[in-house]
Design a protein around this motif. Structure first.
Motif, PDB file in Angstrom:
ATOM      1  N   SER A 123       6.221   0.864 -40.649  1.00 24.84           N
ATOM      2  CA  SER A 123       5.511   1.183 -41.829  1.00 24.84           C
ATOM      3  C   SER A 123       5.009   2.655 -41.787  1.00 24.84           C
ATOM      4  O   SER A 123       4.147   2.985 -40.799  1.00 24.84           O
ATOM      5  N   LEU A 124       5.545   3.446 -42.630  1.00 21.79           N
ATOM      6  CA  LEU A 124       5.052   4.906 -42.207  1.00 21.79           C
ATOM      7  C   LEU A 124       4.554   5.448 -43.790  1.00 21.79           C
ATOM      8  O   LEU A 124       5.230   5.163 -44.783  1.00 21.79           O
ATOM      9  N   ILE A 166      15.586  -0.832 -47.022  1.00 27.47           N
ATOM     10  CA  ILE A 166      14.089  -0.270 -46.528  1.00 27.47           C
ATOM     11  C   ILE A 166      13.462  -0.371 -47.851  1.00 27.47           C
ATOM     12  O   ILE A 166      13.856  -0.193 -49.152  1.00 27.47           O
ATOM     13  N   THR A 167      11.910  -0.518 -47.681  1.00 29.78           N
ATOM     14  CA  THR A 167      11.219  -0.558 -49.150  1.00 29.78           C
ATOM     15  C   THR A 167      10.426   0.750 -48.981  1.00 29.78           C
ATOM     16  O   THR A 167       9.522   1.330 -48.214  1.00 29.78           O
ATOM     17  N   VAL A 168      10.555   1.757 -50.054  1.00 26.41           N
ATOM     18  CA  VAL A 168       9.967   2.674 -50.449  1.00 26.41           C
ATOM     19  C   VAL A 168       9.070   2.526 -51.681  1.00 26.41           C
ATOM     20  O   VAL A 168       9.595   2.269 -52.606  1.00 26.41           O
ATOM     21  N   GLY A 169       7.836   2.616 -51.354  1.00 20.91           N
ATOM     22  CA  GLY A 169       6.650   2.490 -52.601  1.00 20.91           C
ATOM     23  C   GLY A 169       6.790   0.849 -52.706  1.00 20.91           C
ATOM     24  O   GLY A 169       6.886   0.121 -51.696  1.00 20.91           O
ATOM     25  N   THR A 170       7.435   0.540 -53.853  1.00 24.47           N
ATOM     26  CA  THR A 170       7.715  -0.806 -54.228  1.00 24.47           C
ATOM     27  C   THR A 170       9.056  -1.130 -54.515  1.00 24.47           C
ATOM     28  O   THR A 170       9.505  -2.141 -54.902  1.00 24.47           O
ATOM     29  N   THR A 171       9.931  -0.163 -54.201  1.00 26.09           N
ATOM     30  CA  THR A 171      11.289  -0.215 -54.348  1.00 26.09           C
ATOM     31  C   THR A 171      12.154  -0.500 -53.090  1.00 26.09           C
ATOM     32  O   THR A 171      11.831   0.226 -52.382  1.00 26.09           O
ATOM     33  N   LYS A 172      13.148  -1.331 -53.221  1.00 20.30           N
ATOM     34  CA  LYS A 172      14.152  -1.638 -52.099  1.00 20.30           C
ATOM     35  C   LYS A 172      15.291  -0.743 -52.353  1.00 20.30           C
ATOM     36  O   LYS A 172      15.925  -0.614 -53.327  1.00 20.30           O
ATOM     37  N   LEU A 173      15.597   0.109 -51.389  1.00 15.94           N
ATOM     38  CA  LEU A 173      16.706   0.785 -51.262  1.00 15.94           C
ATOM     39  C   LEU A 173      17.603   0.588 -50.114  1.00 15.94           C
ATOM     40  O   LEU A 173      17.294   0.325 -49.021  1.00 15.94           O
ATOM     41  N   ALA A 174      19.037   0.709 -50.326  1.00 13.52           N
ATOM     42  CA  ALA A 174      19.942   0.401 -49.237  1.00 13.52           C
ATOM     43  C   ALA A 174      20.423   1.654 -48.767  1.00 13.52           C
ATOM     44  O   ALA A 174      20.410   2.792 -49.431  1.00 13.52           O
TER      45      ALA A 174
END
Lengths: 408, 250
Positions: A114-115, A174-182
């Motif tokens: 987690s960053l 990856i999870t950025v904030g609450t959004t999952k991104l491929a």
């Protein structure tokens, strides 16, 4: 008295008082070393900056949001919006392409990594070409991805390493904030330009940034805010003309005047000149500091030489009684002062050159030792020695032999 | 037999310190002659002007008025640098306090005057050789690399004598040469001076000790800035000439 004899006497006098001679030279040593190290640092910085500027890509005009001068009760004007980019592309002659940037800072997670506060850069398809970055693995996002607000991400090289280590990131989520991104791609290493580390960012379609990370209630009326528009121009067109066109267009669209503009237009040339004037100011500041320390060193030499003349009054009397002329005595003390500053200067060169390499090796700053700075520092040291040595030498030369012989 | 030539001749030498109302006349008209090969003592109570006279004879200062001729050369009006050359070439000094350079070997002390001899092609090895010979003459052949603090007072004074002789001076000026020494060492120094005198060296010695002065051929007594009388081997002759020089300076 022959110069070689004067040198021998001066050398013996210096060796008779090794510690005092060293302390006397210290000012010169520090001064010379300071000049060399400081010039090496500023030359290194300049070299780094000029390389970075070259790597910025060419023929770019930067249009940046500059937030607002709205008075009390007046809604702050929002700076650039997404539609401005399209307007520039369509409304200004000589524009090849436009690229838009909007950023946000989010927490990024993958598995148990987690960053915090990772820079998320929303941008468009032209970004790799205007910023001169290349895809290392996978692919960059397309116009289709942007139009459909696809949840995809391209990682900077060090970001990929931090999140995934040796695992292949392509296809992972990856999870950025609450959004999952491929993750669809990873950029090749680019390094830092100015304060921005290109390798530690995550690049996503700008439409996703608008939707997920910088939503605004004004967006529906005013358009989505953006940070910056890169305008790539035709190198054959007149740059000033294009800048004027952009400014007029935006002033009209934002309903402001040039004095109250909520944006600024700069070119690479502006950035280069700013950097140059900054480093020039930096360098002249360093030169002054170093120069002052050389003068302080010279005053140290004068001080010690005056003490030395007083201490050696009887010696001077003895020398006068056996036939030393005022010129002989003056020559002796001037040679001694000069020798002190020259030996100090040589030690200073060794310390300065060595210090520059050590400093360059131990810190992120680059150092470039230049021959001219060595010659300058050494020359100034010799001049300082001669200048500040003259007064004490003259005092010695003018002593009355009878008084000098009586001195206890 | 031809008359030996005059090494020193002073004509109405005066020395006035200070200016105007507060001026003090240290010398009020000194006339004296010293011939080659003479050994002369200058005596006088303190304040008699003997130090001032020695400084002028030694070209360390210039007379206010009058002329001083040394070895045929009028040096009354030479500048500092020219006087330094005269001291270097024609004079050798022996001081009460030896005045050797500290932390410098006997050899280097003796060769010191050679450093200031302005001659083309001077040979450093020849100078060193001569200095060794001089130290041999004063009995310090085995101490040439000793520094002053490693030598006794008498030995230091002998180094000083060797230094005084290195440039073959026409005149050796000794200022209380035994003043800092015990009687035994003092005697040794006087013996060396006698030996030099016997070899033809001209010596002027300032002293306040009548026993030391008795070693010389004649003694010049100074009182109150004037030559009072001159004693030849015990015989006193009153100084009758140059009475006109006895004027007071304003």
């Amino acid at each position: 008295m022959k110069p070689s004899e004067a040198m021998r006497i001066a050398w013996e006098a210096i060796l008779k008082n090794k510690i005092r001679s060293f302390l006397t030279m210290l000012g010169i040593i520090i001064g010379v070393a300071a000049v060399i190290i400081m010039v090496a640092i500023s030359a290194g910085t300049e070299a780094t900056i000029s390389e970075q500027i070259t790597s910025l890509g060419s023929n770019l005009v930067f249009v940046q949001s500059s937030f607002s001068r709205g008075g009390p009760g007046q809604m702050a004007s929002g700076g650039l919006v997404y539609d401005d980019a399209a307007a520039i592309q369509d409304g200004v002659n000589g524009v090849v392409s436009v690229v838009v940037e909007q950023n946000s800072s989010e927490t990024v997670k993958f598995s148990d990594v987690s960053l915090d506060e990772v820079e998320i850069l929303g941008t468009t398809t032209g970004f790799p070409s205007v910023r001169d970055v290349e895809i290392a693995t996978g692919r960059y996002f397309t116009d289709t991805d942007i139009d459909r607000k696809k949840k995809v991400a391209v990682l900077g090289s060090s970001m990929a390493e931090e999140l995934f280590g040796t695992t292949d990131p392509i296809g992972q989520y990856i999870t950025v904030g609450t959004t999952k991104l491929a993750v669809i791609g990873v950029f090749a290493e680019k390094g830092s330009v100015g304060n921005t580390d290109y390798d530690a960012r995550i690049y996503i379609p700008i439409s996703v940034v608008f939707q997920k990370f910088t939503p605004s209630m004004f967006a529906r009326i005013m358009g989505d805010s953006i940070r910056m528009i890169y305008v790539e121009v035709d190198p054959d067109e007149n740059l000033d003309n294009i800048i004027t066109q952009i400014e007029l267009l935006l002033v009209k669209r934002h309903d402001v005047t040039l004095d109250t503009a909520d944006f600024s237009v700069t070119t690479q040339q502006d950035i280069i000149s700013t950097q140059e004037s900054t480093t020039a100011a930096f360098r002249s500041l360093l030169a002054w500091v170093a120069g002052v320390s050389l003068i302080v060193g010279g005053i140290g030499i004068m001080n010690i030489m005056l003490v030395s003349v007083t201490e050696r009054t009887r010696e001077i009397g003895i020398r006068q009684s056996v036939g030393a002329t005022p010129d002989d005595i003056r020559m002796q003390f001037l040679t001694e002062a000069l020798l002190l500053s020259i030996v100090g200067g040589l030690i200073g060169i060794v310390v300065g050159v060595g210090g520059s390499y050590i400093f360059g090796a131990l810190s992120d700053m680059r150092t470039v030792v230049s021959l001219s700075s060595i010659l300058l520092a050494f020359g100034s040291a010799a001049i300082v020695g001669a200048f500040f040595g003259y007064y004490p030498a003259n005092q010695a030369a003018q002593l009355d032999p009878i008084e000098a012989l009586r001195y206890e | 037999m031809t008359e030996p030539h005059k090494i020193i001749e002073t004509i109405d030498i005066t020395k006035v310190y200070g200016m105007g109302d507060i001026s003090v006349a240290a010398l009020k008209g000194i006339n004296m002659q010293i011939k080659a090969g003479e050994f002369v003592a200058i005596m006088g109570p303190s304040g008699s002007g003997k130090s001032t006279l020695m400084h002028i004879l030694g070209c360390l200062s210039r007379p206010t008025t009058g002329r001083y001729i040394i070895d045929g050369e009028d040096v009354s009006n030479l500048d500092k640098a020219q006087l330094a050359h005269v001291r270097n070439k024609k004079l050798g000094f022996i001081f009460q306090a030896y005045n050797l350079l500290a932390r410098t070997s006997a050899l280097r002390n003796v060769t010191l005057p050679l450093l200031y001899t302005h001659e083309e092609n001077k040979n450093i090895e020849a100078g060193d050789e001569k200095a060794r010979a001089m130290l041999e003459v004063v009995g310090l052949g085995d101490r040439i690399h000793h520094q002053p603090h490693e030598l006794s007072g008498g030995q230091q004074q002998r180094v000083a004598i060797a230094r005084a002789l290195i440039n073959d001076p026409v005149l050796v000026i000794a200022d209380e040469p035994t003043g800092n020494l015990d009687s035994h060492s003092g005697e040794e120094i006087m013996n060396i001076l006698h030996k030099l005198h016997a070899q033809g060296t001209t010596i002027v010695m300032v002293t306040h000790d009548p026993k030391i002065a008795a070693h010389t051929q004649r003694t010049v007594h100074l009182i109150d800035g004037l030559v009072d009388n001159i004693v030849h081997n015990g015989r006193t002759t009153l100084m009758s000439s140059h009475e006109e020089a006895r004027h007071e300076t304003v």
